[in-house]
Every structure is written in C-alpha cells, then in structure tokens.
Design an enzyme around this catalytic site. Sequence first.
Site, mmCIF file in Angstrom:
data_model
loop_
_atom_site.group_PDB
_atom_site.id
_atom_site.type_symbol
_atom_site.label_atom_id
_atom_site.label_comp_id
_atom_site.label_asym_id
_atom_site.label_seq_id
_atom_site.Cartn_x
_atom_site.Cartn_y
_atom_site.Cartn_z
ATOM 1 N N ASP A 201 48.685 16.470 -20.399
ATOM 2 C CA ASP A 201 47.940 15.216 -20.522
ATOM 3 C C ASP A 201 47.765 14.892 -21.998
ATOM 4 O O ASP A 201 47.973 15.743 -22.858
ATOM 5 C CB ASP A 201 46.560 15.366 -19.876
ATOM 6 C CG ASP A 201 45.757 16.479 -20.547
ATOM 7 O OD1 ASP A 201 45.019 16.177 -21.497
ATOM 8 O OD2 ASP A 201 45.905 17.651 -20.135
ATOM 9 N N ASP A 203 44.900 14.032 -24.692
ATOM 10 C CA ASP A 203 43.475 14.319 -24.723
ATOM 11 C C ASP A 203 42.641 13.057 -24.888
ATOM 12 O O ASP A 203 43.151 11.977 -25.221
ATOM 13 C CB ASP A 203 43.187 15.313 -25.846
ATOM 14 C CG ASP A 203 42.012 16.210 -25.544
ATOM 15 O OD1 ASP A 203 42.008 16.828 -24.468
ATOM 16 O OD2 ASP A 203 41.102 16.294 -26.385
#
Length: 266
Positions: A201, A203
């Site tokens: 992902d 952040d």
Amino acid sequence: MTSADVAVIGGSGFYSFLDDARSVPVETPYGEPSAPVTLGEVSGRRVAFLPRHGERHAFPPHLVNYRANLWALRSLGVRQVLAPCAVGGLRPDVAPGDVVVPDQLVDRTTGRAQSYVESGAVHVPFADPYCGRLAETAGRQPGIKTGGTMVVVQGPRFSTRAESQHYAAQGWSLINMTGHPEAVLARELQMCYLSIALVTDMDAGVESGEGVGQEEVFAMFARNVERLKVLLAALIGELPDPAGCTCATWADGLDLTYEVPGGRTG
C-alpha cells in the site's frame, strides 16, 4: 535432515513455503519461537522456514519473540536469512506490488528486546544492516528493486498522516513493523540477513494515499505470496557461499558475552 543452510522468515500471510516439510521443534534460552521450524529443500539447498507471526498470525509485530526466532534458526545451522515482509510505500519511486530489497534501516520501535548482549562490552557493527552479498545476488533477479531506506515503527497501529509525511520528508521510502530487531539479532548471531519487502500500500501521508487498512495490506500480500515464493526459490538457488562474509567475521577476535548456537563462524 535436521539442519539447514538457509532460512526464510515468512511475513503477514506467508505461513508456509516448503513442500514435503519436516517440522522440528526447537527450544531456546529465550522461550519458544513463533512456530515450529520446518525443514525442506529448495533449489538444491537445505532450507528452514519460520512464519514470523506464527502459523495463524498469533503474534502482533511488537510481541513477536524475535530473539527466540533467530536463535532457533542459527541452532539448526542457518547462515543466510531471507526475510519477506509487508511494507507501506512512502515515496512515489515505489508502488503497490513492487518487491524491494532495501539497503538501510531506521529503528523507531520501543520496548523490544533487541540484543543478545546482556553483559560486558560487545558493540555490533550495523552501519550496513543488510548483507551486501545477498543484496547483490537479489539485485540480479528479475522483478526485484534494490535500494532505499525502511523505517520500522512499533505498531500495531499504522502511522498518522503527519508521521508518514515526516518519514517521507527524510527521504525514507518504505515503512514496516517487523524489520527491527530481526536484522540486528541476525548480525549478532553472525548470519547474513536480507529483507525482501513487498509494497502492499501507499502510506497515509503519501499524496495518492487515503490511509491504510489491514484488509488491503493482507489482501495485497495474499495476491503476491506465490510470486514471492517463485522469487525466493530462484534467489536461494543463486546464493553465494557465506564463508568469509563480514556478517560473520565482524566478531573475529572479540570475546562475545552471549552464546552463538552451533559455534562461531568467520
């Protein structure tokens, strides 16, 4: 087969690796490791596998028994450790799905037992936290990026946007919760260690990010586990001889005040 040359420490969602594996419970002076170690063969090498968080993710990052895990692997003869982990991206030069071998680490954890040294003067060189030989070999593998700094935070919570933006402003590219003290414990036990980070992902502070959730992290890692296994098998088949590596020779001539299972190497 009761010993191994190489170990793989599995991260979130990476709970098995070996075919026809043999389970070997190992007792350590530091308590039980996260799970029984399993032994098998990959690419002609004897390999040990240990899921960092336990077989069913029983241990959150701040409660993993890192000392027992590394000691258990070393007691089985392991000299080289490959450590897949899930990370968040902090800068636009990485993206979800990237596999990155960082070359630097910043510790932002608190309260973790991070050394085997409990008495005396033993100061471990850690300017370069990852094995250069392993990193060079990994860099030749298709699909692996090299370089960058991984900041390790305490967890189990994710970062605030302000924290994430601060880390990115330092030039750090990856964020993780388990990379320390794992790396330094491996160094204290004279093992070559390499983090293999899957970006799951972006952040919370990254402009394109919308915050981080456990579901997306676990889902991205699950989608890439088989890919990681293929990358690891190829890398294991090309690992260099650990003999003479500075990851082991740093202790030459020093009086260590802790036990190195299996004897010291140089």
